[in-house]
Design a protein around this motif. Structure first.
Motif, mmCIF file in Angstrom:
data_model
loop_
_atom_site.group_PDB
_atom_site.id
_atom_site.type_symbol
_atom_site.label_atom_id
_atom_site.label_comp_id
_atom_site.label_asym_id
_atom_site.label_seq_id
_atom_site.Cartn_x
_atom_site.Cartn_y
_atom_site.Cartn_z
ATOM 1 N N ARG A 154 0.840 -1.189 0.000
ATOM 2 C CA ARG A 154 0.000 0.000 0.000
ATOM 3 C C ARG A 154 0.878 1.242 0.000
ATOM 4 O O ARG A 154 1.985 1.237 0.549
ATOM 5 C CB ARG A 154 -0.918 0.024 1.241
ATOM 6 N N VAL A 155 0.382 2.299 -0.614
ATOM 7 C CA VAL A 155 1.103 3.566 -0.647
ATOM 8 C C VAL A 155 0.519 4.470 0.425
ATOM 9 O O VAL A 155 -0.659 4.846 0.361
ATOM 10 C CB VAL A 155 0.993 4.247 -2.027
ATOM 11 N N ASN A 156 1.322 4.803 1.421
ATOM 12 C CA ASN A 156 0.872 5.641 2.525
ATOM 13 C C ASN A 156 1.596 6.977 2.495
ATOM 14 O O ASN A 156 2.821 7.036 2.283
ATOM 15 C CB ASN A 156 1.127 4.955 3.865
ATOM 16 N N ILE A 157 0.840 8.040 2.724
ATOM 17 C CA ILE A 157 1.395 9.390 2.804
ATOM 18 C C ILE A 157 0.973 9.966 4.145
ATOM 19 O O ILE A 157 -0.206 10.278 4.353
ATOM 20 C CB ILE A 157 0.902 10.284 1.654
ATOM 21 N N GLY A 158 1.932 10.072 5.068
ATOM 22 C CA GLY A 158 1.579 10.505 6.407
ATOM 23 C C GLY A 158 0.701 9.464 7.075
ATOM 24 O O GLY A 158 1.054 8.285 7.169
#
Length: 450
Positions: free
Chosen positions: A339-343
């Motif tokens: 998964r791509v997590n930002i913050g």
């Protein structure tokens, strides 16, 4: 009485088609107006290609020209250009939505969807309020910019009040809407050492290019960065990074070039380098002679123009948001994360696909257009690539070859400006009349990548 806006919208099956048709209609109207004898400085009939190219450049807030703006066009023609820049900057759908509100006092669902497509607001229920805020914010920023420029032209350069006001207003509209139209043959090179004019225009370009959602959020919570949305965090961080890196690159590359930064003192070099780093966001003013820059500076400018500014703003290009999202996607893949997590937020897969799609389409379009323009003109790869990227990124910068591209070259550049303004994905969506849903899944097979 039913307004013309809903009638216009009902003829299209996809909101993106309305955006494409709206910009096309504005370009057509601008072409007709600029082709009138009253628009030409000497009263002669205008060339239709010149009128079409200039109208496209204005509506697409680019600033590329094949004739000198001040000497070729009359005051009426210049006002038409400024009006087209204003309409293109705010967006056809934003202006049309306001017109609908004023006439009917209400906004239908289809008009809301069309306005949402243009303004990129996240909730259709907020479209009415956001569109009005966008218009008011734009006008206020342009008024402040015009006031500062007018005062400077009067005090610093002895311009009469009427002339100073005209110059201030024209360049305020061009700057905030990230368009490179200027009323001097050398753009604003004559003001390269004037921080009042240089910084005022640069700030207007940055604010207009951040994107309206980001500007509104910063106005609400600029003291609390932890509360910023992912959009604002990415836009601000990537923008600041590009401005700093761009300034350093131009300082290092052009420091000793006697035809650019070399002729200035140290503070002047810093000011000119910063301004030169701001303009490829898609503004297009130039304080240095672009044709005299080193090829390495052209390449750096190509990269900055291709990236462009923020989403839902007046800037063009790939957009800093897309670049930031791709960086997180690559980082997640390198770390082996599913998964791509930002913050503290997870990036939806649909958004990832959209970022990749926009990037691939943009790179392909630039590559194909560069090949075609190389075949059509005698110019070298450096100059042609610069021209193509400037058109796609809706930046009015040029190495000086725009006027010599020929009819086919001018039409190609006009198409690139149009696609660059509305976005490759919007154009593709507008052309896709039907969406087919697949009601089954095929067996999965892994393919070797790399």
């Amino acid at each position: 009485m039913m307004s013309m806006m809903p009638l216009f919208l009902t003829r299209f099956r996809h909101p993106a088609q309305v955006v494409v048709a709206g910009f096309g209609l504005a370009i057509a109207l601008g072409t007709v107006l600029l082709a009138l004898p009253v628009s030409i400085a000497d009263g002669a009939s205008a060339d239709w290609l010149v009128a079409l190219f200039t109208a496209t450049s204005a509506v697409c807030v680019t600033g590329l020209v094949i004739v000198d703006t001040e000497s070729h066009w009359s005051v009426f023609g210049e006002v038409v250009i400024a009006g087209l820049v204003q309409v293109g900057g705010l967006g056809i759908m934003t202006m049309a939505t306001v017109f609908t509100l004023l006439v009917s006092g209400r906004l239908g669902l289809r008009a809301r969807i069309a306005a949402q497509t243009e303004t990129k607001t996240l909730s259709m229920s907020d479209v009415r309020r956001v569109v009005l805020k966008v218009v008011m914010f734009s006008l206020v920023c342009e008024a402040v910019t015009a006031s500062v420029l007018t005062a400077r032209f009067m005090i610093g350069y002895g311009e009469p009040f009427a002339r100073a006001t005209y110059l201030g207003a024209f360049h305020a509209v061009a700057a905030f809407n990230n368009s490179g139209f200027a009323l001097w043959p050398d753009s604003i090179m004559r003001f390269v050492s004037d921080p009042w004019i240089m910084l005022t225009i640069a700030i207007a370009v940055i604010v207009g290019g951040l994107g309206f959602p980001v500007v509104f959020e910063l106005a609400r919570s600029w003291r609390h960065p932890r509360r910023w949305s992912v959009l604002t965090r990415i836009t601000v961080s990537v923008t600041v990074t590009l401005l700093v890196l761009g300034t350093l690159v131009f300082l290092m590359t052009e420091w000793r070039n006697p035809r650019t930064l070399g002729a200035l003192d140290d503070p002047g070099k810093l000011l000119a380098a910063f301004f030169t780093a701001v303009m490829p966001r898609s503004a297009g003013f130039n304080a240095l002679d672009v044709s005299q820059m080193y090829p390495s500076s052209w390449l750096a400018t190509d990269v900055l123009m291709f990236i462009g500014g923020g989403s839902a703003g007046t800037a063009g290009g790939l957009k800093v948001t897309t670049l930031g999202l791709l960086a997180f996607v690559v980082w997640a893949e390198m770390r082996g994360e599913s998964r791509v997590n930002i913050g503290h937020r997870r990036l939806p897969e649909a958004t990832q696909r959209q970022a990749v799609t926009i990037t691939v389409l943009s790179v392909g379009l630039v590559a194909l257009s560069t090949y075609v323009l190389l075949a059509l003109t005698p110019h070298g790869l450096d100059q042609v690539l610069f021209e193509v990227v400037a058109a796609f990124g809706t930046a009015g910068l040029s190495t000086g070859i725009t006027a010599s591209l020929g009819t086919a070259g001018h039409l190609l550049i006009a198409v690139l400006m149009f696609i660059g303004r509305i976005g490759p994905l919007t154009m593709g969506s507008a052309l896709a009349l039907n969406r087919r849903a697949r009601h089954y899944e095929l067996p999965e097979e892994r393919v070797i990548v790399g």
